[in-house]
Design an enzyme around this catalytic site. Structure first.
Site, PDB file in Angstrom:
ATOM      1  N   SER A 124       2.864   2.130  -2.475  1.00  0.00           N
ATOM      2  CA  SER A 124       4.090   1.937  -3.265  1.00  0.00           C
ATOM      3  C   SER A 124       4.062   2.699  -4.586  1.00  0.00           C
ATOM      4  O   SER A 124       5.113   2.973  -5.171  1.00  0.00           O
ATOM      5  CB  SER A 124       4.321   0.444  -3.536  1.00  0.00           C
ATOM      6  OG  SER A 124       3.236  -0.115  -4.246  1.00  0.00           O
ATOM      7  N   SER A 170      -2.207  -7.701  -3.767  1.00  0.00           N
ATOM      8  CA  SER A 170      -2.073  -9.140  -4.074  1.00  0.00           C
ATOM      9  C   SER A 170      -0.799  -9.711  -3.448  1.00  0.00           C
ATOM     10  O   SER A 170       0.154 -10.009  -4.157  1.00  0.00           O
ATOM     11  CB  SER A 170      -2.120  -9.393  -5.582  1.00  0.00           C
ATOM     12  OG  SER A 170      -1.299  -8.530  -6.322  1.00  0.00           O
ATOM     13  N   SER A 178       0.851  -1.187   0.000  1.00  0.00           N
ATOM     14  CA  SER A 178       0.000   0.000   0.000  1.00  0.00           C
ATOM     15  C   SER A 178       0.889   1.240   0.000  1.00  0.00           C
ATOM     16  O   SER A 178       1.831   1.334   0.789  1.00  0.00           O
ATOM     17  CB  SER A 178      -0.891  -0.006   1.250  1.00  0.00           C
ATOM     18  OG  SER A 178      -1.690   1.142   1.301  1.00  0.00           O
TER      19      SER A 178
END
Length: 198
Positions: A39, A109, A37
């Site tokens: 990135s 993911s 999160s």
């Protein structure tokens, strides 16, 4: 869940993927952006979308928050729900790819198993994994939602990178660290991956 016996797919009667790609003058592909999160997955995806649009290439972004507020709004964050979230995204993504659309999926993911499942659904020939490898320290500095702080206080359980693991992809098609690359550089590298997809 048992298989329904009254379902008769009509895929063999529909126009083909080749028909759609010929109409659009492009080839469908899935660019699967994975990373922590904050990135830069969504930011890079939006930059790529704009550049493809300028080139007359039809593109669709599938983004985590958008999907969870729509088609997957009934899912939580248990292991089972996270897996189902990725499964549905892959199935939807496959529909776009098979219609000849360049599809950008921006999802944490966090496990190799999730990403392998997505690749298997979409098809390995159409799946390009892009690892946004931005260090967690930088992701936390960018965190406008305050999620990392809440996770470190124990207010969010199983938060990837803090209280739940993130598995680094074994063989991504591309790795981008948005703390060292500019947005333009990151976008251009993804564009090269897409435009070389013949």
């Amino acid at each position: 869940m048992s298989e329904a016996t009254n379902i008769y797919p009509i895929y063999d009667k529909m126009m083909t993927r080749a028909d759609k790609e010929q109409l659009l003058g492009q080839r469908g592909v899935m660019i699967w952006l994975t990373g922590l999160s904050g990135s830069g997955k969504s930011t890079v995806a939006m930059g790529v979308e704009r550049e493809l649009h300028k080139r007359g290439i039809l593109c669709r972004i599938l983004d985590g928050d958008n999907i969870r507020s729509g088609i997957n709004r009934n899912l939580g964050f248990s292991a089972e729900d996270r897996e189902e979230n990725i499964r549905r995204i892959a199935e939807v993504g496959k529909l776009f790819v098979e219609t000849g659309i360049v599809t950008l999926a921006a999802f944490i993911s966090p496990t190799n198993a999730y990403r392998t499942m997505a690749a298997n659904i979409i098809g390995a020939d159409d799946f390009r994994e892009v690892y946004i490898s931005t260090p967690i320290e930088v992701c936390e500095q960018r965190d406008v939602k305050g999620l990392y702080a809440r996770a470190r206080r124990g207010e969010i359980k199983d938060f990837t990178g803090v209280s739940a693991p993130f598995e680094v992809p074994a063989h991504p098609a591309l790795t981008l660290d948005t703390s060292t690359l500019s947005l333009e550089e990151s976008v251009n590298k993804v564009l090269e991956l897409i435009l070389n997809n013949k």
